[in-house]
Design a protein around this motif. Structure first.
Motif, PDB file in Angstrom:
ATOM      1  N   MET A  42       0.836  -1.195   0.000  1.00  0.00           N
ATOM      2  CA  MET A  42       0.000   0.000   0.000  1.00  0.00           C
ATOM      3  C   MET A  42       0.878   1.254   0.000  1.00  0.00           C
ATOM      4  SD  MET A  42      -3.205   1.354   0.562  1.00  0.00           S
ATOM      5  CE  MET A  42      -4.242   0.403   1.667  1.00  0.00           C
ATOM      6  N   ALA A  43       1.905   1.252   0.853  1.00  0.00           N
ATOM      7  CA  ALA A  43       2.806   2.404   0.929  1.00  0.00           C
ATOM      8  C   ALA A  43       3.513   2.640  -0.395  1.00  0.00           C
ATOM      9  CB  ALA A  43       3.827   2.184   2.047  1.00  0.00           C
ATOM     10  N   GLU A  44       3.999   1.576  -1.023  1.00  0.00           N
ATOM     11  CA  GLU A  44       4.705   1.707  -2.301  1.00  0.00           C
ATOM     12  C   GLU A  44       3.774   2.218  -3.399  1.00  0.00           C
ATOM     13  OE1 GLU A  44       6.025  -2.272  -2.615  1.00  0.00           O
ATOM     14  OE2 GLU A  44       7.740  -2.005  -1.254  1.00  0.00           O
ATOM     15  N   THR A  45       2.525   1.736  -3.395  1.00  0.00           N
ATOM     16  CA  THR A  45       1.563   2.172  -4.404  1.00  0.00           C
ATOM     17  C   THR A  45       1.207   3.642  -4.215  1.00  0.00           C
ATOM     18  OG1 THR A  45       0.655  -0.067  -4.500  1.00  0.00           O
ATOM     19  CG2 THR A  45      -0.691   1.687  -5.418  1.00  0.00           C
ATOM     20  N   LYS A  46       0.998   4.056  -2.973  1.00  0.00           N
ATOM     21  CA  LYS A  46       0.669   5.458  -2.705  1.00  0.00           C
ATOM     22  C   LYS A  46       1.854   6.370  -3.016  1.00  0.00           C
ATOM     23  CE  LYS A  46      -3.055   4.972   0.684  1.00  0.00           C
ATOM     24  NZ  LYS A  46      -4.000   5.864  -0.021  1.00  0.00           N
ATOM     25  N   ARG A  47       3.054   5.878  -2.793  1.00  0.00           N
ATOM     26  CA  ARG A  47       4.230   6.690  -3.112  1.00  0.00           C
ATOM     27  C   ARG A  47       4.285   6.978  -4.613  1.00  0.00           C
ATOM     28  NH1 ARG A  47      10.570   4.714  -2.796  1.00  0.00           N
ATOM     29  NH2 ARG A  47      11.523   6.777  -3.024  1.00  0.00           N
ATOM     30  N   GLN A  48       4.050   5.943  -5.419  1.00  0.00           N
ATOM     31  CA  GLN A  48       4.074   6.152  -6.864  1.00  0.00           C
ATOM     32  C   GLN A  48       2.923   7.043  -7.299  1.00  0.00           C
ATOM     33  OE1 GLN A  48       6.614   5.111  -8.917  1.00  0.00           O
ATOM     34  NE2 GLN A  48       5.595   6.564 -10.279  1.00  0.00           N
ATOM     35  N   ALA A  49       1.766   6.863  -6.676  1.00  0.00           N
ATOM     36  CA  ALA A  49       0.625   7.730  -6.998  1.00  0.00           C
ATOM     37  C   ALA A  49       0.951   9.182  -6.680  1.00  0.00           C
ATOM     38  CB  ALA A  49      -0.612   7.276  -6.227  1.00  0.00           C
ATOM     39  N   ALA A  50       1.657   9.412  -5.578  1.00  0.00           N
ATOM     40  CA  ALA A  50       2.043  10.773  -5.206  1.00  0.00           C
ATOM     41  C   ALA A  50       2.975  11.381  -6.245  1.00  0.00           C
ATOM     42  CB  ALA A  50       2.709  10.768  -3.834  1.00  0.00           C
ATOM     43  N   ARG A  51       3.895  10.579  -6.750  1.00  0.00           N
ATOM     44  CA  ARG A  51       4.825  11.090  -7.763  1.00  0.00           C
ATOM     45  C   ARG A  51       4.099  11.512  -9.031  1.00  0.00           C
ATOM     46  NH1 ARG A  51       9.856   6.732  -7.480  1.00  0.00           N
ATOM     47  NH2 ARG A  51      10.936   7.679  -5.700  1.00  0.00           N
ATOM     48  N   ASN A  52       2.978  10.869  -9.332  1.00  0.00           N
ATOM     49  CA  ASN A  52       2.230  11.180 -10.544  1.00  0.00           C
ATOM     50  C   ASN A  52       1.110  12.193 -10.303  1.00  0.00           C
ATOM     51  OD1 ASN A  52       3.763   9.300 -11.985  1.00  0.00           O
ATOM     52  ND2 ASN A  52       2.362   7.630 -11.549  1.00  0.00           N
ATOM     53  N   ALA A  53       0.931  12.621  -9.050  1.00  0.00           N
ATOM     54  CA  ALA A  53      -0.197  13.478  -8.700  1.00  0.00           C
ATOM     55  C   ALA A  53       0.131  14.952  -8.890  1.00  0.00           C
ATOM     56  CB  ALA A  53      -0.611  13.221  -7.250  1.00  0.00           C
ATOM     57  N   ALA A  54      -0.918  15.772  -8.896  1.00  0.00           N
ATOM     58  CA  ALA A  54      -0.748  17.221  -8.932  1.00  0.00           C
ATOM     59  C   ALA A  54      -0.145  17.676  -7.605  1.00  0.00           C
ATOM     60  CB  ALA A  54      -2.100  17.889  -9.160  1.00  0.00           C
ATOM     61  N   PRO A  55       0.528  18.845  -7.590  1.00  0.00           N
ATOM     62  CA  PRO A  55       1.221  19.284  -6.369  1.00  0.00           C
ATOM     63  C   PRO A  55       0.346  19.295  -5.124  1.00  0.00           C
ATOM     64  CG  PRO A  55       1.862  20.650  -8.226  1.00  0.00           C
ATOM     65  CD  PRO A  55       0.781  19.738  -8.735  1.00  0.00           C
ATOM     66  N   GLY A  56      -0.898  19.745  -5.208  1.00  0.00           N
ATOM     67  CA  GLY A  56      -1.745  19.807  -4.021  1.00  0.00           C
ATOM     68  C   GLY A  56      -2.058  18.447  -3.432  1.00  0.00           C
ATOM     69  N   GLU A  57      -2.162  17.433  -4.287  1.00  0.00           N
ATOM     70  CA  GLU A  57      -2.494  16.079  -3.852  1.00  0.00           C
ATOM     71  C   GLU A  57      -1.257  15.307  -3.412  1.00  0.00           C
ATOM     72  OE1 GLU A  57      -5.558  12.893  -3.703  1.00  0.00           O
ATOM     73  OE2 GLU A  57      -5.430  15.062  -3.493  1.00  0.00           O
ATOM     74  N   ARG A  58      -0.115  15.722  -3.899  1.00  0.00           N
ATOM     75  CA  ARG A  58       1.119  14.968  -3.690  1.00  0.00           C
ATOM     76  C   ARG A  58       1.474  14.838  -2.213  1.00  0.00           C
ATOM     77  NH1 ARG A  58       5.102  17.502  -7.446  1.00  0.00           N
ATOM     78  NH2 ARG A  58       3.671  16.558  -8.944  1.00  0.00           N
ATOM     79  N   GLU A  59       1.387  15.953  -1.482  1.00  0.00           N
ATOM     80  CA  GLU A  59       1.785  15.940  -0.072  1.00  0.00           C
ATOM     81  C   GLU A  59       0.917  14.977   0.734  1.00  0.00           C
ATOM     82  OE1 GLU A  59       2.377  19.079   3.650  1.00  0.00           O
ATOM     83  OE2 GLU A  59       2.007  19.821   1.618  1.00  0.00           O
ATOM     84  N   ARG A  60      -0.390  14.971   0.457  1.00  0.00           N
ATOM     85  CA  ARG A  60      -1.284  14.071   1.186  1.00  0.00           C
ATOM     86  C   ARG A  60      -0.927  12.611   0.930  1.00  0.00           C
ATOM     87  NH1 ARG A  60      -5.519  10.977   0.044  1.00  0.00           N
ATOM     88  NH2 ARG A  60      -5.652  11.709  -2.118  1.00  0.00           N
ATOM     89  N   LEU A  61      -0.677  12.267  -0.326  1.00  0.00           N
ATOM     90  CA  LEU A  61      -0.368  10.883  -0.665  1.00  0.00           C
ATOM     91  C   LEU A  61       0.973  10.442  -0.090  1.00  0.00           C
ATOM     92  CD1 LEU A  61      -1.675  10.839  -4.340  1.00  0.00           C
ATOM     93  CD2 LEU A  61      -2.579   9.501  -2.429  1.00  0.00           C
ATOM     94  N   PHE A  62       1.951  11.331  -0.094  1.00  0.00           N
ATOM     95  CA  PHE A  62       3.229  10.989   0.524  1.00  0.00           C
ATOM     96  C   PHE A  62       3.040  10.733   2.021  1.00  0.00           C
ATOM     97  CE2 PHE A  62       5.865  13.187  -2.943  1.00  0.00           C
ATOM     98  CZ  PHE A  62       6.288  11.981  -3.463  1.00  0.00           C
ATOM     99  N   GLY A  63       2.215  11.549   2.667  1.00  0.00           N
ATOM    100  CA  GLY A  63       1.939  11.351   4.085  1.00  0.00           C
ATOM    101  C   GLY A  63       1.265  10.019   4.350  1.00  0.00           C
ATOM    102  N   GLU A  64       0.327   9.647   3.476  1.00  0.00           N
ATOM    103  CA  GLU A  64      -0.355   8.357   3.638  1.00  0.00           C
ATOM    104  C   GLU A  64       0.606   7.192   3.406  1.00  0.00           C
ATOM    105  OE1 GLU A  64      -3.720   8.358   1.067  1.00  0.00           O
ATOM    106  OE2 GLU A  64      -4.828   9.866   2.221  1.00  0.00           O
ATOM    107  N   ALA A  65       1.534   7.354   2.482  1.00  0.00           N
ATOM    108  CA  ALA A  65       2.526   6.307   2.238  1.00  0.00           C
ATOM    109  C   ALA A  65       3.417   6.106   3.452  1.00  0.00           C
ATOM    110  CB  ALA A  65       3.367   6.657   1.013  1.00  0.00           C
ATOM    111  N   LEU A  66       3.867   7.200   4.057  1.00  0.00           N
ATOM    112  CA  LEU A  66       4.693   7.100   5.259  1.00  0.00           C
ATOM    113  C   LEU A  66       3.910   6.451   6.402  1.00  0.00           C
ATOM    114  CD1 LEU A  66       6.595  10.519   5.356  1.00  0.00           C
ATOM    115  CD2 LEU A  66       7.587   8.258   5.005  1.00  0.00           C
ATOM    116  N   ALA A  67       2.641   6.818   6.533  1.00  0.00           N
ATOM    117  CA  ALA A  67       1.826   6.255   7.609  1.00  0.00           C
ATOM    118  C   ALA A  67       1.623   4.758   7.415  1.00  0.00           C
ATOM    119  CB  ALA A  67       0.477   6.972   7.663  1.00  0.00           C
ATOM    120  N   ALA A  68       1.389   4.341   6.160  1.00  0.00           N
ATOM    121  CA  ALA A  68       1.186   2.912   5.894  1.00  0.00           C
ATOM    122  C   ALA A  68       2.439   2.116   6.226  1.00  0.00           C
ATOM    123  CB  ALA A  68       0.796   2.705   4.430  1.00  0.00           C
ATOM    124  N   ALA A  69       3.606   2.640   5.833  1.00  0.00           N
ATOM    125  CA  ALA A  69       4.858   1.942   6.148  1.00  0.00           C
ATOM    126  C   ALA A  69       5.141   1.964   7.639  1.00  0.00           C
ATOM    127  CB  ALA A  69       6.010   2.585   5.390  1.00  0.00           C
ATOM    128  N   GLY A  70       4.801   3.081   8.294  1.00  0.00           N
ATOM    129  CA  GLY A  70       5.027   3.177   9.733  1.00  0.00           C
ATOM    130  C   GLY A  70       4.158   2.230  10.534  1.00  0.00           C
TER     131      GLY A  70
END
Length: 352
Positions: A42-70
């Motif tokens: 889940m974390a890896e998928t959200k990380r890639q989604a964040a890289r492909n997302a618009a700037p406003g959405e990117r920060e949220r997805l990166f945060g969710e990726a970190l939370a999933a891995a944590g």
């Protein structure tokens, strides 16, 4: 199964469906022994989604990726996945969020890491230390690695010392360290990179105009994650010094950076153009067949017939290419499905 299909992570529709399925699994079976592995997917998928997302959405997805891995650290069955989680979070903190100090602290939580986790952590730690402005005692850390009992880690330490010398502008020292590493440990995973950099330094040492310094600055920008500056520097080097020994390596490195920016169609087009230009303008350079191989790899998903034809072209033009076995395997696999015509000297199916 979908979470392991890493080649589809640039497809936003696919990643959305995969994420929904993984979340359903965690909602229903979150206490299972397999749940930490799903968290990491889940974390890896959200990380890639964040890289492909618009700037406003990117920060949220990166945060969710970190939370999933944590979440792996808190799970009752998370111990078996802890090393992977730590390395993933450190990679993301360093590569995507440019928080080197936080990444180093995350790696410090791997006590004691297993053999596999140790080398992955040390490779990443080396990259982070090389990228930091003051190195935070990088030389001493690399010397400790180089003097250690683990042969693999010791070779990494020597490679790091050679690369650090290059980034510091100590070119002769760097060339010596890297050349010795490539000669003494030719089967090491760092031998090719060490030899390439050593040969680039040697070829440009006598050049005027500061080409080696410009190249050093571009490589340093890559290490620090400033890819836009690196692309500009590599482009400037080739434009100002087209006859330099470093012109072809600059084009190749620029194209590789552009090709890795999967979400940027313009950069992807520029990467293909650069690889084409390298193969055409520097046909006798060692990087020419590598450029053709990169072009073939880029074409594999969209046009298998074109990819097979490009691999066949490498076999025709560069029969002594060191990675010919890999090229032959890809040619045979793709030509079977695409019906590509066999180039002269190409192997038949089932042949060696």
């Amino acid at each position: 199964f979908m979470g392991r299909m890493t080649d589809r992570r640039d497809d936003t529709g696919f990643t959305s469906l995969a994420t929904d399925l993984m979340q359903q699994y965690l909602d229903r079976f979150g206490a299972s022994a397999a749940a930490p592995g799903v968290m990491l997917m889940m974390a890896e998928t959200k990380r890639q989604a964040a890289r492909n997302a618009a700037p406003g959405e990117r920060e949220r997805l990166f945060g969710e990726a970190l939370a999933a891995a944590g979440g792996v650290r808190l799970h009752p069955f998370g111990a078996a996945f802890l090393e992977r989680s730590c390395v993933f979070k450190a990679q993301m903190l360093f590569e995507d969020l440019h928080r080197g100090e936080d990444a180093l602290r995350e790696l410090g939580g791997m006590v004691p890491p297993g053999p596999r986790g140790a080398i992955a952590a040390e490779e990443l730690r080396v990259r982070i230390l090389l990228a930091m402005p003051d190195g935070r005692g990088a030389a001493k850390w690399f010397e400790r690695l180089a003097a250690g009992p683990d042969t693999t880690v010791a070779i990494l330490g020597r490679y790091a010392l050679g690369r650090l010398a290059f980034l510091d502008g100590r070119f002769e020292e760097s060339m010596k360290i890297l050349s010795e590493l490539a000669e003494k440990h030719p089967s090491s995973k760092w031998a090719n990179d060490a030899l390439d950099l050593a040969m680039e330094i040697k070829g440009a040492m006598g050049e005027e105009g500061g080409t080696l310094e410009l190249y050093r600055g571009a490589v340093l920008a890559v290490d620090r994650g400033d890819y836009a500056a690196a692309i500009d520097s590599f482009a400037a080097l080739e434009r100002r010094f087209p006859q330099s020994f470093l012109a072809a390596p600059a084009v190749f490195r620029k194209a590789r950076l552009e090709a890795e920016a999967h979400a940027d169609a313009a950069l992807a087009d520029s990467a293909r153009a650069d690889f084409e230009r390298l193969a055409e303008s520097y046909p006798l350079h060692d990087l020419a067949p590598r450029a053709l191989e990169e072009l073939a790899a880029l074409a594999e998903r969209a046009n298998p017939a074109e990819a097979a034809a490009r691999y066949g072209r490498i076999m025709e033009l560069y029969p002594d290419y060191p990675f010919m076995e890999r090229v032959r395997e890809r040619y045979i696999s793709l030509s079977a499905s695409a019906g590509a015509a066999a180039p002269a000297g190409a192997p038949k199916r089932g042949s060696k």
